[in-house]
Write an enzyme that holds these catalytic residues in place. Structure first.
Site, PDB file in Angstrom:
ATOM      1  N   TYR A  53      32.625  21.656  30.120  1.00  0.00           N
ATOM      2  CA  TYR A  53      31.442  22.506  30.034  1.00  0.00           C
ATOM      3  C   TYR A  53      30.259  21.732  29.460  1.00  0.00           C
ATOM      4  O   TYR A  53      30.405  20.965  28.500  1.00  0.00           O
ATOM      5  CB  TYR A  53      31.717  23.750  29.193  1.00  0.00           C
ATOM      6  CG  TYR A  53      32.656  24.748  29.843  1.00  0.00           C
ATOM      7  CD1 TYR A  53      33.078  24.608  31.162  1.00  0.00           C
ATOM      8  CD2 TYR A  53      33.127  25.841  29.131  1.00  0.00           C
ATOM      9  CE1 TYR A  53      33.937  25.522  31.748  1.00  0.00           C
ATOM     10  CE2 TYR A  53      33.982  26.775  29.705  1.00  0.00           C
ATOM     11  CZ  TYR A  53      34.384  26.596  31.011  1.00  0.00           C
ATOM     12  OH  TYR A  53      35.241  27.503  31.586  1.00  0.00           O
ATOM     13  N   SER A 216      35.180  35.644  35.251  1.00  0.00           N
ATOM     14  CA  SER A 216      34.225  36.268  36.178  1.00  0.00           C
ATOM     15  C   SER A 216      34.486  37.764  36.322  1.00  0.00           C
ATOM     16  O   SER A 216      34.615  38.282  37.434  1.00  0.00           O
ATOM     17  CB  SER A 216      34.269  35.592  37.551  1.00  0.00           C
ATOM     18  OG  SER A 216      33.145  35.955  38.333  1.00  0.00           O
ATOM     19  N   PRO A 217      34.528  38.509  35.213  1.00  0.00           N
ATOM     20  CA  PRO A 217      34.823  39.944  35.296  1.00  0.00           C
ATOM     21  C   PRO A 217      33.752  40.742  36.039  1.00  0.00           C
ATOM     22  O   PRO A 217      34.032  41.834  36.528  1.00  0.00           O
ATOM     23  CB  PRO A 217      34.920  40.365  33.830  1.00  0.00           C
ATOM     24  CG  PRO A 217      34.092  39.361  33.100  1.00  0.00           C
ATOM     25  CD  PRO A 217      34.321  38.069  33.820  1.00  0.00           C
ATOM     26  N   GLY A 221      27.996  38.517  38.694  1.00  0.00           N
ATOM     27  CA  GLY A 221      26.896  39.465  38.537  1.00  0.00           C
ATOM     28  C   GLY A 221      26.924  40.594  39.542  1.00  0.00           C
ATOM     29  O   GLY A 221      26.155  41.567  39.418  1.00  0.00           O
ATOM     30  N   LEU A 222      27.803  40.520  40.539  1.00  0.00           N
ATOM     31  CA  LEU A 222      27.842  41.511  41.603  1.00  0.00           C
ATOM     32  C   LEU A 222      28.175  42.907  41.072  1.00  0.00           C
ATOM     33  O   LEU A 222      27.724  43.912  41.629  1.00  0.00           O
ATOM     34  CB  LEU A 222      28.883  41.094  42.645  1.00  0.00           C
ATOM     35  CG  LEU A 222      28.781  41.728  44.031  1.00  0.00           C
ATOM     36  CD1 LEU A 222      27.493  41.320  44.709  1.00  0.00           C
ATOM     37  CD2 LEU A 222      29.975  41.325  44.883  1.00  0.00           C
ATOM     38  N   LEU A 223      28.958  42.963  39.988  1.00  0.00           N
ATOM     39  CA  LEU A 223      29.385  44.248  39.439  1.00  0.00           C
ATOM     40  C   LEU A 223      28.553  44.672  38.236  1.00  0.00           C
ATOM     41  O   LEU A 223      28.919  45.602  37.521  1.00  0.00           O
ATOM     42  CB  LEU A 223      30.868  44.172  39.045  1.00  0.00           C
ATOM     43  CG  LEU A 223      31.831  43.848  40.188  1.00  0.00           C
ATOM     44  CD1 LEU A 223      33.236  43.609  39.647  1.00  0.00           C
ATOM     45  CD2 LEU A 223      31.841  44.962  41.226  1.00  0.00           C
ATOM     46  N   GLY A 225      25.348  45.823  38.254  1.00  0.00           N
ATOM     47  CA  GLY A 225      24.165  46.605  38.596  1.00  0.00           C
ATOM     48  C   GLY A 225      23.127  45.788  39.340  1.00  0.00           C
ATOM     49  O   GLY A 225      21.928  45.997  39.172  1.00  0.00           O
TER      50      GLY A 225
END
Length: 330
Positions: A53, A216-217, A221-223, A225
């Site tokens: 990282y 990636s929960p 970013g798709l989930l 909003g």
């Protein structure tokens, strides 16, 4: 904050895991330290990082930021369950000198010492294999890990991005060797929109007593909003989220998700995290806040109770594969 045991171990960890991948590339050191302080103040004690990282010429930078935070004292290190990873090529130019990546005994030894130096600590709680190494037998890997445990440099070993059969193989070989606890956690891609882990990875983890740590929960970013933010003139979708929304059927699915949660008065990102906390075998999802405000939103998810009606509706929008092995056997 709520806590649980990490898999079959006696290690008690928070139901959220602080992901640090943004520390350095997107969040400067001062803000990164503020986020870690806020997380600790909220009772979040499980921090995840990796030696690579920082990325590119700054590989290792994230571990260094965490190390500088530990060096401030205040029992920071003692309060944190620290997880980092080994596997990646640490060469800034993308070219690895032979034996300077993956999971050979020589690279594990070199990599753990380098991580300990950057992290300014003398031990790592959970040392994770960032990927499967198809060239190194588990007998060699476990021999190297046993030495590190005996030296006090690590306490537990975990995996990341392992298929179910590799989880089984790793722990069966550990059991045959004796004296090795084997893998205690698996960090995998898992969220409402990506449920393939339910096919084999999560069943294998449960069978062998591994805690599941979803990364990636929010599915990039798709989930979180994303459509609502676009409409309100906020941050536009990018990367995987933008590619998904370009497909009309996928966009309709995300719109249905956001409309459902709006009806129930629940924030999408918080619902996605809370859903994962209801899933069998899940220890806690990794949240990677870039700001303190994003951390506060994630923390609210721990206390969020999703109704059975809402859980059923989420399953209708994002149907999982079904029970294993029936999902792929008949």
């Amino acid at each position: 904050m709520r806590y649980t045991q990490l898999g079959r171990t006696g290690l008690k960890v928070s139901r959220l895991v602080l992901g640090t991948m943004n520390f350095g590339p997107q969040t400067d050191e001062a803000d990164s330290h503020a986020i870690m302080d806020a997380a600790l103040d909220a009772g979040l004690n499980f921090f995840d990082t990796a030696n690579v990282y920082g990325w590119g010429e700054n590989k290792g930078r994230t571990e260094s930021i965490i190390g500088n935070w530990f060096a401030k004292g205040g029992e920071r290190r003692d309060k944190v369950v620290l997880a980092t990873k080994v596997y990646g090529n640490m060469g800034a130019d993308g070219e690895a000198w032979p034996n300077h990546d993956k999971l050979s005994a020589v690279n594990i030894r070199r990599a753990v010492d380098a991580s300990l130096k950057r992290l300014q600590t003398d031990y790592i709680d959970v040392y994770q294999f960032h990927h499967v190494d198809r060239d190194t037998p588990f007998e060699e890997i476990w021999q190297a890990i046993d030495v590190l445990v005996q030296q006090g440099k690590i306490l537990y070993a975990g995996s990341s991005n392992f298929p179910g059969y590799k989880i089984a193989q790793a722990n069966e070989i550990a059991a045959r060797r004796g004296g090795t606890i084997g893998l205690v956690s698996e960090q995998c891609l898992y969220n409402l929109a990506e449920r393939r882990a339910e096919m084999e990875v999560i069943p294998a983890a449960q069978e062998y007593g591994l805690g599941v740590i979803p990364w990636s929960p929010l599915h990039g970013g798709l989930l979180g909003g994303v459509i609502k933010k676009e409409v309100q003139g906020g941050r536009r979708a990018s990367g995987r989220a933008a590619d998904t929304l370009a497909d009309p059927s996928s966009r309709a699915q995300i719109q249905a998700y956001e409309d459902l949660l709006d009806k129930h008065g629940v924030e999408p990102g918080e619902a996605a995290l809370a859903w994962l906390l209801t899933r069998p075998g899940v220890t806690g999802p990794i949240v990677g806040p870039r700001t303190s405000e994003q951390l506060a939103s994630a923390l609210r998810a721990v206390e969020l109770e999703l109704s059975e009606e809402l859980l059923t509706s989420l399953d209708e929008i994002f149907p999982g594969p079904g029970p294993s092995p029936e999902a792929f056997a008949w």
